[in-house]
Structures are given as C-alpha cells and as structure tokens.
Design an enzyme around this catalytic site. Structure first.
Site, mmCIF file in Angstrom:
data_model
loop_
_atom_site.group_PDB
_atom_site.id
_atom_site.type_symbol
_atom_site.label_atom_id
_atom_site.label_comp_id
_atom_site.label_asym_id
_atom_site.label_seq_id
_atom_site.Cartn_x
_atom_site.Cartn_y
_atom_site.Cartn_z
ATOM 1 N N ASP A 1 42.333 43.059 46.644
ATOM 2 C CA ASP A 1 42.461 44.421 46.106
ATOM 3 C C ASP A 1 43.895 44.819 45.804
ATOM 4 O O ASP A 1 44.164 45.975 45.430
ATOM 5 C CB ASP A 1 41.821 45.420 47.072
ATOM 6 C CG ASP A 1 40.317 45.269 47.103
ATOM 7 O OD1 ASP A 1 39.724 45.160 46.017
ATOM 8 O OD2 ASP A 1 39.738 45.244 48.203
ATOM 9 N N ASP B 1 33.987 43.381 41.735
ATOM 10 C CA ASP B 1 35.100 44.342 41.787
ATOM 11 C C ASP B 1 36.425 43.694 41.380
ATOM 12 O O ASP B 1 37.335 44.350 40.888
ATOM 13 C CB ASP B 1 35.281 44.916 43.198
ATOM 14 C CG ASP B 1 34.005 45.116 43.981
ATOM 15 O OD1 ASP B 1 33.030 44.385 43.722
ATOM 16 O OD2 ASP B 1 33.974 45.974 44.869
HETATM 17 N N1 GLY Z 1 35.931 47.572 45.818
HETATM 18 C C1 GLY Z 1 35.134 47.992 46.904
HETATM 19 C C2 GLY Z 1 34.116 48.983 46.534
HETATM 20 O O1 GLY Z 1 33.922 49.304 45.376
HETATM 21 O O2 GLY Z 1 33.474 49.473 47.456
#
Ligand code: GLY
Length: 392
Positions: free
Chosen positions: A108, A169
C-alpha cells in the site's frame, strides 16, 4: 443502468463541496498534526490507535494518506492556505516514515505516497517530497516477484501464507511506480507496472467480468494458481470495493501501458459494477447483493468507481464511451450526495456515511472511512474543476 438521482447541476456540486470543506476544516482543527483512524465509530473519527511502538495518532497503516490527500485537495478547491500548511506537516512525516522504514512492509506504499509526497511534489515542486516519493517507490519495488511478475500484496516476502499473493487493490499502487519511472527514466519501474497490470488483467478478472479480491501465483515457477477472497462475501463473489479498485486501477495504468487490453479491463470492471448497482445507485458491500437484500452498502466503492469512470471519460478515445462514463459517474456522485452525505456537516466527521471496511472481519461496518471521504472529494473536484490534475 437506471438513474434514480438527478444529475448534478453545478450549484449542487458546489453545495456538496462546500459541505465537504466545512467538515474537513473542522477535522483539521480536531486532529492537529495527528491522524484519525481508518473509520468512524458512530459517525466520529477516533484518534488512530497506538500500534507496534507507534504512538496514538501516529502514521501507521495504509489509510493515512487519504487524510493528507484530502487536505491537498481542500487547498486546491478553496485556496485556503490553512489546508496547504496542514497537509505539508503530514508530508514531512511521510518522509520520516520512508526514511525510517516504519510500517512499510506492505504494497500500500503506492496509496500512501501518491497522496502525500507525490501530491506535494506535483503541487509545490518540493525536492524533499520528491526524494521521499522515490525512496518509497524503491521500497515498493522490493516486493516485485520474479518469475511471476507481480508485486506481493501483504506480509513478509517469506511468509508462506502470503507468498505470491496479490490483490486487486494493488492496481492503485502502480501509479507511484509510473511516477518514479517518469522522474528517473528508469524502465524497471514502468516494466513492473506493465507486468503486474497484465497479470491481474489475465487472472484476477473472471470470464464474466466479475473479479477475485486476491489471487496467488507460485512464487518459484510463476504459475497462476487460484483466486480467493479476504473481504468479500465468498471466493466466487465480487467484493464491491475490489471491483471498484479494478475500474480505477486499470484506467490509471492504461495511461502508462498504453495497452488497449488495460482500457478494456477497466471497462469490463466498470460495466459489471454498473450492471450490479441497486436502483439508488449506491453499491452494496458485495456485488452479489442487490435490491431487497438486507445487507450494508459500501459508499466508498461507489466513490472509487465514480473516480474511475471520470478517468475513463478523460482517456477513452471513443467519445460515445467517454460520454457514457461521464454520465454514469455524475449519476453515482449525485446518488452518494443524496443518500450518503450527512444531512448537515456537523452530523458526522465523515464526508460519506454508509461505508464498509471489512464485513467478514466486522470492521467499520456502516461507518464513514478515510478512503471513501477522499475519493468522494476527488470525484467532486473532477466534476467541479474540469482540468483538475490528478495526484496519481
Ligand atoms: N485496500 C484495502 C481495502 O480496500 O480495504
């Protein structure tokens, strides 16, 4: 798709923006130099809890940059230097986090640094912010796995439960690498974007255009193995936010790859999403659910998809498709304002109510969350300020 909400007129957009800015201004005063938590509790953001030696209110987890990103946007939208000065304080802390390597053992990093250091560099040209963004891109590149050609999503690279796994994601973490390639001319970054995006395009989208949340590759051979979910209703369903990350992520990465198949992947995700919206145009938390189901909504998935559609409206060379994307996005944003924005800004700390972090884990269900707030504000900015330049 049927439209249950009036399409935004300009005064409606400006009213929604004014309400959002009031809330952000109040939150800036409530969280001076510290970070709110991922989601609200009964409509209010608590201070981010202490974790692993990082004190309360500290910069940990994957969502802190949505808070800085909202402030950069608030500055651009209002011109009020209070927001710029506050955002800068956070960017300095993101540079510290990159230099210390604190809580960066995750993919992330793209979310974190695109909306903090890269945003500051784009808006103010700050060299310190540029250095931090490039440092973060290098940390992210350590997660690139050969021979699979993917960035591992979660956990230690040696963790057998996480090895070779990526999640949809992750597409949103690629723009940090695109930016690093542009800054340095180093093709390692753009190659990683191209290969990772292609692997997800080929394996994380199912034949019917729904998507897996997560997918595993054999870390030794690179062989694609199997899809599964972590936050969706079941392994065969489409978790709404995952599908939303697909819409926006493939659209953003098409800008880099120029590969028509990535543009088509964004549209496949978008058309599936739009076809599975309920009548009020606010998605349920999993696209397996629809009108009549007693399940929570996830407003954040709607906000992310709207941004993805607005990106498609800008980049799709086919004017008919571009117009369709623009119209669908405007309808969705109007629906979010009508059904999910608090009736009065003082009613909640969140810009959008009715989000879900993870229903299977019982976290942040029917609450506001930082990413829903950020993408709602970005969607409003894209609609209200044509020509707005993305931080991604
Ligand atoms: N990227 C983690 C979520 O969308 O919960």
């Amino acid at each position: 798709m049927t439209s249950a909400s009036p399409t935004f007129t300009s005064p409606a957009t400006e009213a929604a923006l004014a309400a959002a800015l009031l809330t952000i201004r109040r939150n800036v005063a409530s969280f001076p130099g510290v970070f709110p938590d991922d989601t609200t509790v009964a409509g209010r953001y608590p201070l981010r809890p202490a974790r692993d030696g990082i004190p309360k209110g500290g910069n940990q987890g994957w969502t802190t940059s949505f808070w800085s990103g909202m402030q950069w946007l608030a500055w651009e939208l209002s011109g009020d230097e209070l927001f710029r000065d506050s955002a800068h304080i956070y960017t300095v802390d993101f540079a510290r986090r990159a230099q210390s390597g604190e809580d960066l053992d995750m993919h992330d990093i793209g979310f974190l640094y695109s909306l903090s250091s890269v945003a500051e560099w784009r808006l103010l040209g700050s060299e310190d912010a540029r250095d931090a963004g490039l440092l973060a891109a290098d940390v992210l590149m350590r997660r690139f796995l050969e021979p699979a050609g993917i960035i591992q999503a979660w956990g230690d690279l040696e963790d057998p439960d996480q090895q070779g796994r990526t999640i949809i994601d992750s597409l949103m973490n690629m723009p940090l690498l695109t930016w690093a390639a542009e800054q340095t001319g180093d093709a390692r970054y753009s190659d990683a974007v191209r290969r990772h995006t292609a692997q997800l395009r080929e394996h994380i989208i199912r034949e019917n255009d729904s998507t897996f949340h997560t997918f595993f590759w054999n870390p030794e051979t690179g062989e694609p193995l199997r899809g599964s979910t972590a936050q969706g209703a079941n392994d065969g369903s489409s978790w709404s936010r995952g599908q939303a990350w697909g819409v926006y992520g493939f659209a953003l990465n098409y800008r880099t790859t120029g590969d028509e198949r990535d543009l088509e992947a964004a549209w496949r995700c978008a058309d599936y999403f739009l076809a599975h919206l309920p009548a009020n145009l606010v998605p349920y938390w999993d696209l397996d659910f629809g009108d009549g189901d007693d399940e929570p909504l996830d407003s954040s998935a709607g906000a992310i998809t709207a941004c993805g559609l607005l990106e498609l409206a800008e980049i799709d060379p086919d004017p008919i498709r571009a117009e369709r994307a623009e119209r669908a996005a405007r309808d969705m944003v109007a629906a979010l304002t009508a059904h999910c924005a608090p009736a009065r800004p003082e009613d909640s700390d969140a810009l959008l109510l009715h989000g879900v972090y993870s229903l299977p884990h019982g976290v942040g269900v029917d609450e506001g969350n930082l990413w829903g707030d950020y993408f709602y504000l970005e969607a409003l900015a894209r609609i209200a300020r044509p020509g707005w330049k993305t931080y991604w």
